[in-house]
Write a protein that holds these residues in place. Structure first.
Motif, short mmCIF file in Angstrom:
data_model
loop_
_atom_site.label_atom_id
_atom_site.label_comp_id
_atom_site.label_asym_id
_atom_site.label_seq_id
_atom_site.Cartn_x
_atom_site.Cartn_y
_atom_site.Cartn_z
N LYS A 408 0.83 -1.21 0.00
CA LYS A 408 0.00 0.00 0.00
C LYS A 408 0.86 1.26 0.00
CE LYS A 408 -4.07 -1.97 2.35
NZ LYS A 408 -4.88 -1.93 3.59
N ALA A 409 1.97 1.21 0.72
CA ALA A 409 2.87 2.37 0.77
C ALA A 409 3.51 2.61 -0.59
CB ALA A 409 3.93 2.16 1.84
N ILE A 410 3.95 1.54 -1.25
CA ILE A 410 4.56 1.67 -2.57
C ILE A 410 3.53 2.20 -3.58
CG2 ILE A 410 5.53 0.37 -4.52
CD1 ILE A 410 6.92 -1.44 -2.48
N ALA A 411 2.29 1.73 -3.45
CA ALA A 411 1.23 2.17 -4.37
C ALA A 411 0.80 3.61 -4.10
CB ALA A 411 0.02 1.25 -4.25
N GLY A 412 1.20 4.18 -2.96
CA GLY A 412 0.83 5.54 -2.62
C GLY A 412 -0.52 5.65 -1.95
N ASP A 413 -1.06 4.51 -1.55
CA ASP A 413 -2.37 4.52 -0.88
C ASP A 413 -2.26 5.00 0.56
OD1 ASP A 413 -3.52 3.51 -3.18
OD2 ASP A 413 -3.34 1.42 -2.53
N ILE A 414 -1.10 4.75 1.17
CA ILE A 414 -0.84 5.22 2.53
C ILE A 414 0.58 5.75 2.60
CG2 ILE A 414 -2.47 3.64 3.65
CD1 ILE A 414 -0.14 1.81 4.33
N THR A 415 0.88 6.52 3.65
CA THR A 415 2.24 7.03 3.84
C THR A 415 3.10 5.99 4.56
OG1 THR A 415 1.74 7.99 6.01
CG2 THR A 415 1.33 9.38 4.05
N ALA A 416 4.40 6.22 4.59
CA ALA A 416 5.30 5.33 5.32
C ALA A 416 4.94 5.33 6.80
CB ALA A 416 6.75 5.77 5.11
N GLU A 417 4.58 6.50 7.33
CA GLU A 417 4.19 6.60 8.73
C GLU A 417 2.95 5.76 9.02
OE1 GLU A 417 6.57 10.27 7.83
OE2 GLU A 417 4.97 9.16 6.82
N GLU A 418 1.98 5.83 8.12
CA GLU A 418 0.76 5.04 8.30
C GLU A 418 1.04 3.55 8.18
OE1 GLU A 418 -2.68 8.11 6.63
OE2 GLU A 418 -1.45 6.99 5.19
N ALA A 419 1.93 3.19 7.28
CA ALA A 419 2.29 1.78 7.13
C ALA A 419 2.90 1.24 8.41
CB ALA A 419 3.26 1.60 5.97
N ALA A 420 3.81 2.01 9.00
CA ALA A 420 4.46 1.58 10.24
C ALA A 420 3.45 1.49 11.39
CB ALA A 420 5.58 2.55 10.60
N GLU A 421 2.56 2.48 11.47
CA GLU A 421 1.55 2.49 12.54
C GLU A 421 0.58 1.32 12.38
OE1 GLU A 421 -1.93 5.46 14.35
OE2 GLU A 421 -0.54 6.18 12.81
N ASN A 422 0.17 1.05 11.13
CA ASN A 422 -0.75 -0.06 10.88
C ASN A 422 -0.10 -1.41 11.21
OD1 ASN A 422 -2.62 1.78 9.97
ND2 ASN A 422 -2.24 1.42 7.79
N MET A 423 1.16 -1.55 10.83
CA MET A 423 1.87 -2.80 11.12
C MET A 423 2.01 -3.01 12.62
SD MET A 423 4.85 -3.42 8.26
CE MET A 423 5.46 -1.75 8.08
N GLN A 424 2.29 -1.92 13.33
CA GLN A 424 2.44 -2.00 14.79
C GLN A 424 1.15 -2.55 15.42
OE1 GLN A 424 5.27 -1.12 16.61
NE2 GLN A 424 4.30 -1.70 18.53
N LYS A 425 0.02 -2.00 15.02
CA LYS A 425 -1.27 -2.40 15.60
C LYS A 425 -1.64 -3.83 15.19
CE LYS A 425 -3.24 2.28 15.81
NZ LYS A 425 -4.28 3.19 15.24
N GLU A 426 -1.53 -4.10 13.90
CA GLU A 426 -2.00 -5.40 13.39
C GLU A 426 -1.10 -6.56 13.84
OE1 GLU A 426 -3.04 -5.51 9.26
OE2 GLU A 426 -3.79 -3.46 9.28
N ILE A 427 0.21 -6.35 13.81
CA ILE A 427 1.12 -7.41 14.25
C ILE A 427 0.96 -7.67 15.74
CG2 ILE A 427 3.55 -8.08 14.53
CD1 ILE A 427 4.15 -6.57 11.94
N SER A 428 0.80 -6.59 16.52
CA SER A 428 0.62 -6.72 17.97
C SER A 428 -0.63 -7.53 18.29
CB SER A 428 0.52 -5.35 18.62
OG SER A 428 1.74 -4.63 18.48
N SER A 429 -1.67 -7.35 17.51
CA SER A 429 -2.94 -8.06 17.77
C SER A 429 -2.89 -9.52 17.32
CB SER A 429 -4.11 -7.35 17.09
OG SER A 429 -3.99 -7.44 15.68
N LYS A 430 -2.03 -9.82 16.35
CA LYS A 430 -1.97 -11.17 15.79
C LYS A 430 -0.83 -12.02 16.35
CE LYS A 430 -5.23 -10.97 12.53
NZ LYS A 430 -6.35 -11.93 12.41
N LEU A 431 0.20 -11.40 16.89
CA LEU A 431 1.41 -12.10 17.28
C LEU A 431 1.14 -13.17 18.35
CD1 LEU A 431 4.48 -12.31 16.89
CD2 LEU A 431 4.74 -10.63 18.72
N VAL A 432 1.56 -14.38 18.07
CA VAL A 432 1.46 -15.48 19.04
C VAL A 432 2.80 -15.61 19.73
CG1 VAL A 432 1.16 -17.96 19.32
CG2 VAL A 432 -0.25 -16.71 17.66
N LYS A 433 2.80 -15.57 21.05
CA LYS A 433 4.07 -15.63 21.80
C LYS A 433 4.21 -16.98 22.51
CE LYS A 433 4.49 -10.66 22.53
NZ LYS A 433 4.70 -9.57 23.51
#
Length: 433
Positions: A408-433
């Motif tokens: 999405k960031a490469i396509a210009g749909d979101i900014t790099a900042e938004e990509a990082a923020e989205n990954m932080q939230k989504e990975i945190s919610s999905k991560l199995v420890k």
């Protein structure tokens, strides 16, 4: 790599002896097909792996079948896209299929496949045949171990590297930073019949994650840290993502770079269409294959460009495991042992350009003659810059999140900042420890 050189000297003599003994052995005494009525019964096993554009797999299988005439190996070609390959494996194994006997595994899959019950543990075979695990690269070996058991053996080790045309880029001016890469790519584009300046893998698949890890780590960022904490939403990670987006949207890469995986990239490079490419070690052998390359003898290798924190290369590699439901476990093991052993890895290194996981093979003169860059500083430094992809028990889910957000960031749909923020939230919610 320093450890690699030191350990290889210690074990090279014993490995050389084992090769001599193997060469002198009587084929009839080797495991290879069952006997029935006093006659050898020929057994067919199916070996599944992704498309091999080199001659490595073909030559290795031919050597195996010559040594073990009672075992036929049928090669089942899986998709080159590792995500599609992974999906096909899951479909087959979830159905308890016996179609495949031996399979290639991306370095990130063994724990997942073992936990799911898809693989046969190899410990009894390893112990029975006295396979010396300390002769392998321990980082690669550790990726094939889960809950105290060995589920696979490593075939070759990979790390992202920069390959360049020596006739177009002066070896003294190989780009050392991402900004220098852009400048060099722009200057070389169109030279010597090239269409592009730089090639990378920007398709939405696992290779995109590898490229993203390299950009992020080169600026000091992390996706998941060593304590299992999600840390991707940081200024360092954002800077790395921005640089990746900048290059992927520049005029030095193909306009359709988001459709480029390894096959598209290496094909364009060996056809003389670019001066620079990010790829895995096999690229060197492919570029020097006279039967398909237009740039034979014109390729050099160097570490990937550095960001603020230095150069970083995604650690990769492949290993082999056995389907738990195989009907021919002994024959499957015989093939796997040959393929991941000194004989198989040597053939694959010479014919396929893959970097061995058996340390002593880095002192084999025939391997070094075929892959002279194995002893070059650029190759050594590239391996030393290797960093792992995010470690997680449910890695495929984490990878999907990264792929989607970076795309999405490469396509210009979101900014790099938004990509990082989205990954932080989504990975945190999905991560199995």
């Amino acid at each position: 790599m320093k450890q690699l050189k030191k350990m290889s000297k210690v074990i090279s003599a014993s490995l050389a002896l084992s090769l001599v003994l193997a060469a002198c052995s009587d084929d009839k005494s080797e495991t290879g097909g069952t006997k029935e009525g006093g006659k050898d019964e020929k057994v067919k096993i199916v070996y599944a792996r992704g498309k091999d554009d080199t001659q490595g797999t073909k030559a290795m299988v031919e050597a195996f079948e010559k040594k073990y005439p009672n075992i036929d190996v049928e090669f089942k070609e899986m998709p080159a896209d590792t995500g599609k390959q992974h999906a096909q494996y899951l479909t087959s194994f979830n159905a308890n299929s016996t179609e495949m006997d031996v399979i290639d595994l991306d370095v990130i899959w063994p724990a997942e496949f073992a936990q799911a019950g898809y693989l046969m543990p190899l410990d009894r075979f390893i112990e029975k045949d006295g396979v010396k695990l300390d002769e392998y690269n321990q980082g690669a070996l550790s990726a094939s171990k889960f809950k105290g058991k060995q589920w696979a053996l490593p075939k070759f080790i990979d790390a992202g590297m920069l390959f360049y045309r020596t006739d177009l880029v002066d070896s003294a001016k190989v780009p050392k930073t991402w900004d220098e890469l852009l400048a060099t790519a722009k200057a070389s584009k169109g030279q010597g019949g090239t269409e592009f300046g730089y090639l990378m893998q920007a398709k939405q698949y696992e290779g995109l994650v590898c490229n993203a890890v390299e950009f992020i780590a080169s600026y000091g960022g992390k996706i998941i840290d060593e304590n299992g904490e999600v840390k991707v939403n940081s200024p360092e990670s954002v800077k790395g993502i921005k640089k990746m987006v900048e290059i992927a949207n520049s005029d030095v890469v193909p306009a359709n770079v988001t459709t480029f995986a390894e096959p598209e990239s290496h094909t364009a490079f060996i056809n003389g269409q670019s001066a620079l490419i990010r790829n895995w070690p096999y690229q060197f052998a492919l570029a020097n294959d006279k039967s398909q390359s237009k740039i034979v003898g014109k390729v050099g290798v160097a570490p990937l460009p550095a960001g603020d924190a230095g150069s970083a290369a995604a650690l990769g590699g492949w290993m082999a495991g056995i389907n738990k439901n195989t009907k021919h476990p002994e024959e499957a093991w015989t093939f796997l042992k040959f393929m991941t052993g000194a004989e198989g890895q040597k053939i694959d290194a010479i014919k396929g350009g893959h970097a061995p996981t058996l340390l002593a093979l880095y002192e084999d003169e025939e391997i070094l003659e075929a892959n002279p860059y194995f002893k070059e500083e650029g190759f050594v430094n590239a391996l030393e810059a290797a960093v792992s992809r995010p470690v997680a028990p449910n890695y495929p889910e984490i990878s999907d999140i990264i792929q989607q957000q970076i795309s999405k960031a490469i396509a210009g749909d979101i900014t790099a900042e938004e990509a990082a923020e989205n990954m932080q939230k989504e990975i945190s919610s999905k991560l199995v420890k």
